[in-house]
Design a protein around this motif. Structure first.
Motif, short mmCIF file in Angstrom:
data_model
loop_
_atom_site.label_atom_id
_atom_site.label_comp_id
_atom_site.label_asym_id
_atom_site.label_seq_id
_atom_site.Cartn_x
_atom_site.Cartn_y
_atom_site.Cartn_z
N UNK A 294 0.82 -1.22 0.00
CA UNK A 294 0.00 0.00 0.00
C UNK A 294 0.85 1.27 0.00
N UNK A 295 1.99 1.22 0.71
CA UNK A 295 2.88 2.40 0.73
C UNK A 295 3.48 2.64 -0.66
N UNK A 296 4.06 1.59 -1.25
CA UNK A 296 4.73 1.82 -2.54
C UNK A 296 3.75 2.21 -3.63
N UNK A 297 2.53 1.66 -3.58
CA UNK A 297 1.54 2.06 -4.60
C UNK A 297 1.17 3.53 -4.43
N UNK A 298 1.18 3.99 -3.18
CA UNK A 298 0.85 5.40 -2.95
C UNK A 298 1.95 6.34 -3.44
N UNK A 299 3.22 5.96 -3.23
CA UNK A 299 4.28 6.91 -3.62
C UNK A 299 4.78 6.71 -5.06
N UNK A 369 11.49 12.24 5.54
CA UNK A 369 11.35 13.02 4.30
C UNK A 369 12.35 12.62 3.22
N UNK A 370 13.01 11.47 3.38
CA UNK A 370 14.06 11.09 2.43
C UNK A 370 13.56 10.39 1.17
N UNK A 371 12.29 10.02 1.12
CA UNK A 371 11.78 9.27 -0.03
C UNK A 371 11.17 10.18 -1.08
N UNK A 372 10.32 9.61 -1.94
CA UNK A 372 9.78 10.40 -3.05
C UNK A 372 8.60 11.26 -2.65
N UNK A 373 8.00 10.99 -1.47
CA UNK A 373 6.82 11.76 -1.07
C UNK A 373 6.76 11.77 0.45
N UNK A 374 6.71 12.94 1.03
CA UNK A 374 6.56 13.00 2.49
C UNK A 374 5.09 12.79 2.81
N UNK A 375 4.81 11.74 3.56
CA UNK A 375 3.40 11.39 3.82
C UNK A 375 2.75 12.36 4.79
N UNK A 376 1.46 12.53 4.63
CA UNK A 376 0.67 13.22 5.65
C UNK A 376 0.12 12.15 6.60
N UNK A 377 -0.38 12.59 7.74
CA UNK A 377 -0.97 11.64 8.68
C UNK A 377 -2.15 10.91 8.03
N UNK A 378 -2.94 11.64 7.24
CA UNK A 378 -4.09 11.01 6.55
C UNK A 378 -3.63 9.92 5.59
N UNK A 379 -2.50 10.16 4.95
CA UNK A 379 -1.99 9.13 4.01
C UNK A 379 -1.52 7.89 4.78
N UNK A 380 -0.95 8.10 5.97
CA UNK A 380 -0.56 6.94 6.79
C UNK A 380 -1.83 6.14 7.14
N UNK A 381 -2.88 6.87 7.48
CA UNK A 381 -4.14 6.19 7.83
C UNK A 381 -4.68 5.41 6.61
N UNK A 382 -4.61 6.02 5.43
CA UNK A 382 -5.06 5.30 4.21
C UNK A 382 -4.30 3.99 4.05
#
Ligand code: NZQ
Ligand code: ZN
Length: 388
Positions: A294-299, A369-382
């Motif tokens: 789910x993480x990699x598909x998001x970023x 923040x070292x990857x391609x997208x810094x997640x928001x808290x809502x994205x962590x929940x998704x």
């Protein structure tokens, strides 16, 4: 390659079948008082305990045992270990076990003579040791974490529901590590495959960052190809020495700092996985497996070029007639197929996570923040909801 760096790794490795024979020579470099650290008893069942204690006796060492290091070692256990090390003025901590035993031993090594609460100093405030550090040596019995050749030390605080890793400098790396692939044969399949995904994820955490041409990325592609190849053999034939030895070696190189040189790194799967672990006490590699896709598909859209390269160079996806998005998606599907083939847990719900934990797990997730997208808290929940 971007970024300047200083590189050294002080851990001496003794690798291969029979490498425990080298322990005696290593022990000669230290004083007579050895703290022998191990886990819940697997080393007594498979005979490694007897072999190690015979060598310690042969070397005339006085041994102080610290048994019962649990998977995902706790802060309470750390306090106990510090007491044993300090009261007995040990000269060396000998860790015999997996990542948990090695990590814990490093934590004791920097904490035994720490005048403050080591949890506050090293894990909350992330300070470096300024007190005596007891040297650590390892005899590794479980493959995955890379703890045998790095400064990582992860401790769990169940009371505050935080699982935090401190990556110490090379003054805390093990002085030596004995790596005999045959010592891993007795691992239950669940632990073995969890370790395989831990290795894969250590590599992807360092691969999915930056856009420059970097030698480290080519090295990582080779490590991933070797892991995929050998893991497929090892799940069918756990005692295939060629496969198990290649995996052991790959695990060490995946996280001994080498492939991170000249790169920024991501580590978000680990951050989410550790938060899941703090709530469920899940096996480390399985917590990662359950949140990785789910993480990699998001970023993926933010690092499309690299995800395309991953598909083609690691998973042999044929790019012809496909859009960039389709190529990248095919790479992640190939990884998903491999994960299912080797029997990984794909959902955090299977690890004991429940809907009412999701907000808390999100709060316990440190955002990098070292990857391609810094997640928001809502994205962590998704991501967590997709893994339910
Ligand atoms: O406790 P015993 O009885 O020894 O049983 C262990 C344990 O139950 C068993 N085991 C180990 N070797 C065995 C064996 N059983 C049969 N035969 C053998 N040869 O396996 C179980 C798991 O062991 P553990 O040490 O917990 O696993 P692992 O090596 O995956 O370590 C996990 C810990 O390392 C941390 C994790 O967060 C977790 O706390 N990590 C450390 C890192 C580092 N130092 O850089 C990085 C990693 O990302 C990770 O976070
Ligand atoms: Zn890991």
């Amino acid at each position: 390659m971007l970024g300047n760096f200083v590189y050294s790794n002080p851990t001496r490795l003794c690798f291969g079948e029979g490498s425990l024979d080298r322990l005696k020579g290593e022990l000669e470099n230290y004083g007579g008082r050895v703290m022998l650290v191990y886990g819940g008893g697997s080393i007594k069942k498979n005979g490694i305990y007897d072999k190690v204690t015979a060598i310690l006796k042969d070397c005339g060492k006085t041994v102080f045992e610290d048994a019962g290091v649990m998977p995902n070692p706790t802060v309470e256990k750390l306090y106990e270990g510090c007491r044993i090390a300090r009261e007995n003025e040990v000269d060396l901590i000998l860790a015999v076990g997996g990542g948990s035993v090695c990590d814990y031993s490093k934590a004791v090594s920097v904490s035994a003579y720490c005048e403050e609460d080591p949890w506050d100093k090293y894990y909350l405030r992330m300070e470096e040791p300024d007190n005596k550090i007891i040297p650590v040596g390892c005899v590794l019995t479980m493959v995955g974490t890379g703890s045998e050749m790095n400064g990582g030390s992860v401790i769990t605080n169940h009371e505050t529901k935080l699982k935090i890793g401190h990556v110490f400098g090379d003054n805390v790396f093990p002085k030596f590590s004995i790596l005999d692939p045959t010592f891993t044969y007795t691992l239950p399949k669940y632990q073995m495959t969890a370790g395989f995904f831990d290795i894969m994820n250590h590599i992807t955490e360092q691969y999915f960052s930056d856009t420059d041409d970097s030698t480290s990325d080519y090295v990582m592609e080779g490590l991933m190809r070797s892991l995929i190849h050998s893991s497929r053999i090892a799940v069918k034939e756990p005692e295939n020495y060629e496969a198990r030895s290649n995996i052991m070696w790959t695990a060490t190189w995946a996280l001994n700092t080498f492939v991170a040189m000249g790169k920024t790194t991501d580590w978000m799967v680990h951050m989410i996985g550790h938060a899941v672990g703090a709530y469920t006490n899940a096996t480390h590699g399985m917590a990662l497996a359950a949140v990785a896709l789910p993480y990699y598909r998001k970023i993926c859209p933010y690092g499309l070029e690299k995800f395309k390269r991953f598909a083609v160079n690691v998973w042999d996806v044929r790019p012809e007639g496909r859009t960039d998005e389709e190529i990248a998606a095919a790479g992640l599907s190939a990884m998903e197929d491999w994960m299912k083939e080797i029997g990984l847990v794909m959902k955090i719900s299977e690890l004991g996570a429940t809907e009412d934990m999701i907000e808390g797990i999100a709060d316990a997730t440190f955002i990098n923040s070292g990857g391609y997208k810094e997640l928001t808290r809502d994205e962590v929940i998704d991501i967590l909801k997709e893994s339910m």
